[in-house]
Write a protein that holds these residues in place. Structure first.
Motif, PDB file in Angstrom:
ATOM      1  N   GLU A 246      72.107  56.767  -8.926  1.00 46.82           N
ATOM      2  CA  GLU A 246      73.430  57.187  -9.391  1.00 46.82           C
ATOM      3  C   GLU A 246      73.897  56.176 -10.495  1.00 46.82           C
ATOM      4  O   GLU A 246      74.307  56.879 -11.601  1.00 46.82           O
ATOM      5  CB  GLU A 246      74.433  57.282  -8.234  1.00 46.82           C
ATOM      6  N   PHE A 247      73.913  55.002 -10.263  1.00 51.39           N
ATOM      7  CA  PHE A 247      74.510  54.122 -11.259  1.00 51.39           C
ATOM      8  C   PHE A 247      73.632  53.950 -12.571  1.00 51.39           C
ATOM      9  O   PHE A 247      73.808  54.193 -13.547  1.00 51.39           O
ATOM     10  CB  PHE A 247      74.317  52.487 -10.800  1.00 51.39           C
ATOM     11  N   ILE A 248      72.205  53.916 -12.301  1.00 53.17           N
ATOM     12  CA  ILE A 248      71.216  53.932 -13.575  1.00 53.17           C
ATOM     13  C   ILE A 248      71.450  55.096 -14.036  1.00 53.17           C
ATOM     14  O   ILE A 248      71.259  55.220 -15.414  1.00 53.17           O
ATOM     15  CB  ILE A 248      69.819  53.803 -12.887  1.00 53.17           C
ATOM     16  N   GLY A 249      71.708  56.395 -13.582  1.00 63.38           N
ATOM     17  CA  GLY A 249      71.771  57.731 -14.312  1.00 63.38           C
ATOM     18  C   GLY A 249      72.925  57.814 -15.029  1.00 63.38           C
ATOM     19  O   GLY A 249      72.933  58.310 -16.203  1.00 63.38           O
ATOM     20  N   SER A 250      73.943  57.153 -14.454  1.00 68.02           N
ATOM     21  CA  SER A 250      75.318  57.250 -15.189  1.00 68.02           C
ATOM     22  C   SER A 250      75.717  56.199 -16.181  1.00 68.02           C
ATOM     23  O   SER A 250      76.548  56.469 -16.898  1.00 68.02           O
ATOM     24  CB  SER A 250      76.424  57.465 -13.947  1.00 68.02           C
ATOM     25  N   ASN A 251      75.324  55.067 -15.842  1.00 68.69           N
ATOM     26  CA  ASN A 251      75.766  53.838 -16.520  1.00 68.69           C
ATOM     27  C   ASN A 251      74.879  53.802 -17.826  1.00 68.69           C
ATOM     28  O   ASN A 251      74.084  53.327 -18.060  1.00 68.69           O
ATOM     29  CB  ASN A 251      75.628  52.727 -16.017  1.00 68.69           C
ATOM     30  N   THR A 252      75.724  54.499 -19.155  1.00 70.59           N
ATOM     31  CA  THR A 252      74.853  54.246 -20.549  1.00 70.59           C
ATOM     32  C   THR A 252      75.753  52.935 -21.415  1.00 70.59           C
ATOM     33  O   THR A 252      75.388  52.918 -22.319  1.00 70.59           O
ATOM     34  CB  THR A 252      75.329  55.415 -20.950  1.00 70.59           C
ATOM     35  N   ASP A 253      76.463  52.253 -20.401  1.00 66.19           N
ATOM     36  CA  ASP A 253      77.143  51.103 -21.098  1.00 66.19           C
ATOM     37  C   ASP A 253      76.591  49.856 -20.846  1.00 66.19           C
ATOM     38  O   ASP A 253      77.293  48.726 -21.582  1.00 66.19           O
ATOM     39  CB  ASP A 253      78.463  51.068 -20.076  1.00 66.19           C
ATOM     40  N   TYR A 254      75.344  49.705 -20.794  1.00 67.75           N
ATOM     41  CA  TYR A 254      74.663  48.329 -20.594  1.00 67.75           C
ATOM     42  C   TYR A 254      74.678  47.650 -21.919  1.00 67.75           C
ATOM     43  O   TYR A 254      74.939  46.265 -21.968  1.00 67.75           O
ATOM     44  CB  TYR A 254      73.276  48.454 -20.209  1.00 67.75           C
ATOM     45  N   ASP A 255      74.218  48.323 -22.957  1.00 69.79           N
ATOM     46  CA  ASP A 255      74.098  47.729 -24.261  1.00 69.79           C
ATOM     47  C   ASP A 255      75.366  47.164 -24.662  1.00 69.79           C
ATOM     48  O   ASP A 255      75.263  45.917 -25.224  1.00 69.79           O
ATOM     49  CB  ASP A 255      73.530  48.534 -25.263  1.00 69.79           C
ATOM     50  N   ARG A 256      76.333  47.845 -24.599  1.00 70.59           N
ATOM     51  CA  ARG A 256      77.704  47.382 -25.108  1.00 70.59           C
ATOM     52  C   ARG A 256      78.045  46.335 -24.304  1.00 70.59           C
ATOM     53  O   ARG A 256      78.543  45.107 -24.763  1.00 70.59           O
ATOM     54  CB  ARG A 256      78.802  48.489 -24.763  1.00 70.59           C
ATOM     55  N   GLN A 257      77.931  46.330 -22.730  1.00 72.47           N
ATOM     56  CA  GLN A 257      78.346  45.202 -21.997  1.00 72.47           C
ATOM     57  C   GLN A 257      77.550  43.810 -22.405  1.00 72.47           C
ATOM     58  O   GLN A 257      78.069  42.734 -22.430  1.00 72.47           O
ATOM     59  CB  GLN A 257      77.916  45.507 -20.538  1.00 72.47           C
ATOM     60  N   ILE A 258      76.039  44.137 -22.466  1.00 72.23           N
ATOM     61  CA  ILE A 258      75.490  42.942 -23.052  1.00 72.23           C
ATOM     62  C   ILE A 258      75.849  42.374 -24.311  1.00 72.23           C
ATOM     63  O   ILE A 258      75.897  41.085 -24.571  1.00 72.23           O
ATOM     64  CB  ILE A 258      73.961  43.215 -22.958  1.00 72.23           C
ATOM     65  N   ALA A 259      76.176  43.391 -25.208  1.00 78.35           N
ATOM     66  CA  ALA A 259      76.707  42.875 -26.600  1.00 78.35           C
ATOM     67  C   ALA A 259      77.788  41.959 -26.505  1.00 78.35           C
ATOM     68  O   ALA A 259      78.225  40.967 -27.023  1.00 78.35           O
ATOM     69  CB  ALA A 259      76.848  43.966 -27.630  1.00 78.35           C
TER      70      ALA A 259
END
Ligand SMILES: *Cc1c(COP(=O)(O)O)cnc(C)c1O
Length: 350
Positions: A246-259
């Motif tokens: 569920e998280f992997i499928g919905s969280n497209t925010d990783y790149d922004r959080q890492i930045a």
């Protein structure tokens, strides 16, 4: 070509792995009376897939890895333990670790009765390849490299990783728990060339799922196969599989959080370097800063009394008076700086 099977403990080579009820059956069925489960569907009455096919597909896609190279564990801590159980004979073999480095290598080795040979890093936490090989003997089975290293934040250059893996006749493990915060290339690019290389990753750091307990090893299909034989058949629960998907499928925010974390790392470094109580901030490829201060114990206590918990590393090799500080939200980082400004004021008054 290195002979990986020659490095595997004989009892593991000979192991007949546990065969689950679902392993024995191949095909389509609607009545499952093979595993002594409770028959009423509540979402969790069935055992999970021991091969974790759906979660592996999702994780492989997320981390850009081929499924055949992927082992999933109950955290990467499980992968560390499984590797030791496959390759190291208790009471006989030894492993090499950087000093300082992640504490679990030592704990896992102690549990498995494996000698740990620390290689002291230099003043700037660099690793000398010759120092590593000066500690290798005929019973050295694993060289554990952590890159970027915890708690130092420094990476091992990929060329050194390649040299070590080419020269060493045992297994080289590269723990990349923090690779997403680094601009250095991943050792995963070397997997196809170096059959003795294992790279560890985790969903616990950049992927924000430390509570979920999903870690991975990336290696040749041969090593992945032996790891799968040794793990508990159901090491990843159905609840974990469902939630992680569920998280992997919905969280497209990783790149922004890492930045944001990388940006905040730079900002926090600038703010902290203006403080008198801070003597040195080490360069970091990770989501934390290792900071040498005037008095680590005093600063640790001061922060803790005000509800801010950092990691005191002062007793670690070459880490005298060092605190490891994780990059928080911008608000948390600001709160840390403010509290340190008041620490300086109060300690100056005394
Ligand atoms: C945090 C960390 C891990 C993560 O372990 P998990 O069991 O996957 O949560 C692994 N290696 C290092 C060096 C770490 O700092």
């Amino acid at each position: 070509m290195k002979n990986i099977e020659a490095l595997i403990r004989p009892n593991i080579l000979a192991l007949e792995p546990y065969s689950t009820a679902r392993d024995d059956f191949k095909g389509e069925a609607s009545v499952f009376i093979d595993a002594n489960e409770n028959p009423w569907n509540n979402g969790y009455n069935r055992y999970p897939d021991p091969r974790q096919r759906r979660l592996k597909d999702a994780v492989a896609n997320l981390e850009n890895i081929k499924v055949e190279n992927l082992f999933l564990g109950n955290g990467s801590d499980e992968a560390i333990d499984v590797l030791m159980r496959i390759f190291c004979r208790p009471g006989v073999d030894n492993i090499i670790v950087q000093a300082p480095s992640y504490g679990m290598y030592k704990v896992s080795a102690a549990i498995n009765d494996i000698e740990v040979r620390p290689v002291l890093l230099d003043d700037d936490f660099g690793l000398d390849v010759e120092d590593v090989f000066s500690r290798v003997d005929e019973n050295t089975r694993i060289i554990m490299l952590c890159s970027p290293n915890n708690p130092t934040g420094r990476s091992v250059p990929i060329e050194d990783i390649r040299l070590i893996a080419e020269r060493f006749d045992g297994i080289v493990v590269v723990d990349e728990a923090y690779i997403h915060f680094s601009e250095e290339p991943s050792a995963i690019t070397l997997i196809d060339d170096l059959e003795n290389l294992v790279v560890l990753r985790t969903l616990s750091k950049a992927r924000g799922l430390a509570g979920m307990r999903v870690g991975m090893a990336v290696a040749s299909p041969l090593i992945v196969d032996y790891m799968s034989r040794v793990k508990y058949p159901y090491n990843i629960s159905q609840a974990t599989i469902d939630k992680a998907l569920e998280f992997i499928g919905s969280n497209t925010d990783y790149d922004r959080q890492i930045a944001v974390i990388i940006e905040e790392r730079k900002k926090l470094k600038d703010r902290l370097s203006g403080l008198k109580s801070v003597e040195k901030i080490y360069p970091s490829d990770a989501n934390f800063l290792l900071v040498k201060v005037d008095d680590a114990n005093r600063m640790y206590d001061y922060l803790a009394e005000r509800g801010i918990v950092v990691r005191n590393r002062t007793t670690q090799p070459r880490c005298h008076n060092c605190l490891r500080i994780t990059i928080g939200t911008p608000e948390e980082n600001e709160q840390l700086v403010k509290t340190l400004l008041s620490y300086e004021k109060e300690t100056a008054d005394n």
